[in-house]
Design a protein around this motif. Structure first.
Motif, PDB file in Angstrom:
ATOM      1  N   UNK A  21       0.839  -1.199   0.000  1.00  0.00           N
ATOM      2  CA  UNK A  21       0.000   0.000   0.000  1.00  0.00           C
ATOM      3  C   UNK A  21       0.876   1.251   0.000  1.00  0.00           C
ATOM      4  N   UNK A  22       1.915   1.266   0.827  1.00  0.00           N
ATOM      5  CA  UNK A  22       2.781   2.445   0.932  1.00  0.00           C
ATOM      6  C   UNK A  22       3.546   2.694  -0.368  1.00  0.00           C
ATOM      7  N   UNK A  23       4.057   1.636  -0.991  1.00  0.00           N
ATOM      8  CA  UNK A  23       4.792   1.791  -2.250  1.00  0.00           C
ATOM      9  C   UNK A  23       3.843   2.261  -3.347  1.00  0.00           C
ATOM     10  N   UNK A  24       2.640   1.687  -3.383  1.00  0.00           N
ATOM     11  CA  UNK A  24       1.630   2.119  -4.342  1.00  0.00           C
ATOM     12  C   UNK A  24       1.313   3.604  -4.145  1.00  0.00           C
ATOM     13  N   UNK A  25       1.143   4.009  -2.886  1.00  0.00           N
ATOM     14  CA  UNK A  25       0.786   5.399  -2.585  1.00  0.00           C
ATOM     15  C   UNK A  25       1.878   6.363  -3.028  1.00  0.00           C
ATOM     16  N   UNK A  26       3.122   6.028  -2.772  1.00  0.00           N
ATOM     17  CA  UNK A  26       4.227   6.920  -3.144  1.00  0.00           C
ATOM     18  C   UNK A  26       4.295   7.093  -4.660  1.00  0.00           C
ATOM     19  N   UNK A  27       3.972   6.066  -5.389  1.00  0.00           N
ATOM     20  CA  UNK A  27       4.027   6.152  -6.843  1.00  0.00           C
ATOM     21  C   UNK A  27       2.792   6.757  -7.479  1.00  0.00           C
ATOM     22  N   UNK A  28       1.638   6.654  -6.822  1.00  0.00           N
ATOM     23  CA  UNK A  28       0.380   7.033  -7.461  1.00  0.00           C
ATOM     24  C   UNK A  28      -0.203   8.351  -6.944  1.00  0.00           C
ATOM     25  N   UNK A  29      -0.135   8.593  -5.652  1.00  0.00           N
ATOM     26  CA  UNK A  29      -0.828   9.733  -5.035  1.00  0.00           C
ATOM     27  C   UNK A  29      -0.376  11.097  -5.569  1.00  0.00           C
ATOM     28  N   UNK A  30       0.931  11.379  -5.700  1.00  0.00           N
ATOM     29  CA  UNK A  30       1.335  12.737  -6.103  1.00  0.00           C
ATOM     30  C   UNK A  30       0.941  13.130  -7.527  1.00  0.00           C
ATOM     31  N   UNK A  31       0.599  12.192  -8.348  1.00  0.00           N
ATOM     32  CA  UNK A  31       0.330  12.462  -9.762  1.00  0.00           C
ATOM     33  C   UNK A  31      -0.883  13.372  -9.945  1.00  0.00           C
ATOM     34  N   UNK A  32      -0.656  14.536 -10.560  1.00  0.00           N
ATOM     35  CA  UNK A  32      -1.737  15.449 -10.901  1.00  0.00           C
ATOM     36  C   UNK A  32      -2.320  16.210  -9.730  1.00  0.00           C
ATOM     37  N   UNK A  33      -1.609  16.309  -8.616  1.00  0.00           N
ATOM     38  CA  UNK A  33      -2.115  17.019  -7.441  1.00  0.00           C
ATOM     39  C   UNK A  33      -1.148  18.118  -7.028  1.00  0.00           C
ATOM     40  N   UNK A  34      -1.672  19.094  -6.304  1.00  0.00           N
ATOM     41  CA  UNK A  34      -0.810  20.125  -5.739  1.00  0.00           C
ATOM     42  C   UNK A  34       0.078  19.483  -4.672  1.00  0.00           C
ATOM     43  N   UNK A  35       1.259  20.014  -4.442  1.00  0.00           N
ATOM     44  CA  UNK A  35       2.164  19.424  -3.446  1.00  0.00           C
ATOM     45  C   UNK A  35       1.556  19.338  -2.052  1.00  0.00           C
ATOM     46  N   UNK A  36       0.803  20.344  -1.648  1.00  0.00           N
ATOM     47  CA  UNK A  36       0.204  20.304  -0.307  1.00  0.00           C
ATOM     48  C   UNK A  36      -0.811  19.178  -0.198  1.00  0.00           C
ATOM     49  N   UNK A  37      -1.607  18.993  -1.232  1.00  0.00           N
ATOM     50  CA  UNK A  37      -2.596  17.914  -1.233  1.00  0.00           C
ATOM     51  C   UNK A  37      -1.910  16.553  -1.251  1.00  0.00           C
ATOM     52  N   UNK A  38      -0.879  16.417  -2.076  1.00  0.00           N
ATOM     53  CA  UNK A  38      -0.137  15.155  -2.147  1.00  0.00           C
ATOM     54  C   UNK A  38       0.486  14.806  -0.804  1.00  0.00           C
ATOM     55  N   UNK A  39       1.086  15.802  -0.167  1.00  0.00           N
ATOM     56  CA  UNK A  39       1.729  15.562   1.127  1.00  0.00           C
ATOM     57  C   UNK A  39       0.715  15.108   2.168  1.00  0.00           C
ATOM     58  N   UNK A  40      -0.427  15.753   2.195  1.00  0.00           N
ATOM     59  CA  UNK A  40      -1.456  15.386   3.173  1.00  0.00           C
ATOM     60  C   UNK A  40      -1.945  13.955   2.953  1.00  0.00           C
ATOM     61  N   UNK A  41      -2.219  13.599   1.694  1.00  0.00           N
ATOM     62  CA  UNK A  41      -2.685  12.244   1.418  1.00  0.00           C
ATOM     63  C   UNK A  41      -1.595  11.216   1.711  1.00  0.00           C
ATOM     64  N   UNK A  42      -0.364  11.520   1.355  1.00  0.00           N
ATOM     65  CA  UNK A  42       0.723  10.578   1.631  1.00  0.00           C
ATOM     66  C   UNK A  42       0.905  10.371   3.128  1.00  0.00           C
ATOM     67  N   UNK A  43       0.832  11.425   3.913  1.00  0.00           N
ATOM     68  CA  UNK A  43       0.941  11.270   5.366  1.00  0.00           C
ATOM     69  C   UNK A  43      -0.173  10.375   5.905  1.00  0.00           C
ATOM     70  N   UNK A  44      -1.386  10.611   5.448  1.00  0.00           N
ATOM     71  CA  UNK A  44      -2.509   9.791   5.909  1.00  0.00           C
ATOM     72  C   UNK A  44      -2.302   8.326   5.538  1.00  0.00           C
ATOM     73  N   UNK A  45      -1.849   8.082   4.317  1.00  0.00           N
ATOM     74  CA  UNK A  45      -1.691   6.695   3.859  1.00  0.00           C
ATOM     75  C   UNK A  45      -0.472   6.038   4.491  1.00  0.00           C
ATOM     76  N   UNK A  46       0.624   6.765   4.618  1.00  0.00           N
ATOM     77  CA  UNK A  46       1.836   6.155   5.170  1.00  0.00           C
ATOM     78  C   UNK A  46       1.730   5.909   6.670  1.00  0.00           C
ATOM     79  N   UNK A  47       1.044   6.779   7.398  1.00  0.00           N
ATOM     80  CA  UNK A  47       0.919   6.597   8.843  1.00  0.00           C
ATOM     81  C   UNK A  47      -0.203   5.629   9.218  1.00  0.00           C
TER      82      UNK A  47
END
Length: 167
Positions: A21-47
């Protein structure tokens, strides 16, 4: 011993799923999003991967934002069409600073500057609705009304009836 009772197999399965899940998130979540939005989603998914990923799949689609932008653009186009013949302001002469602020306001909102009339401040909701209805009834040439959210009920009925009479 049953494979379902072997705790180490379940632990290994959750460990592998957690990292997948974490590897998938790092590769998929940031695509097409603002950096602040990507960071927030990545934190939620990684934690909290087992909570963050379902939330991301339910609410993290950038398609919603594109739809909202399309709807907003349609509204902006309608406003622009309605006010295209109206000048930026009704004043003959203005200071350069004030005129630049008015032009910026027109560019950002699409609305021209108009002269307003303060007919009072009312703390009571029913009295404020009745005061607006009275102001509409007293109007001689036109009525501009801007409403965020309202409903037609027994309290707002005088206001909407005044608008119907003005039309």
């Amino acid at each position: 011993m049953s494979p379902f009772l072997d705790l180490s197999a379940w632990q290994m399965a959750f460990f592998v799923l957690d990292y997948a899940i974490k590897i998938f998130a790092i590769g998929f979540v940031p695509e097409g999003r603002r950096p602040s939005s990507s960071t927030a989603w990545l934190l939620a998914i990684l934690l909290l991967p087992f909570i963050g990923l379902p939330l991301f799949l339910l609410m993290g689609s950038p398609q919603i934002n594109r739809r909202r932008h399309r709807i907003q653009q349609e509204a902006n186009d309608a406003i622009e069409d309605a006010h295209k013949d109206v000048t930026d302001h009704p004043f003959e002469e203005l200071e350069a600073e004030v005129e630049s602020i008015i032009k910026l306001n027109r560019h950002l909102t699409g609305f021209p500057a108009v002269i307003g009339h303060n007919l009072g401040i009312h703390a009571d909701y029913r009295k404020s609705i009745q005061a607006m209805a009275d102001a509409i009834d007293q109007a001689q040439r036109y009525v501009y009304v801007e409403i965020y959210i309202t409903s037609w009920d027994e309290t707002t009925d005088p206001f909407f009836q005044a608008l119907a009479r003005a039309r």
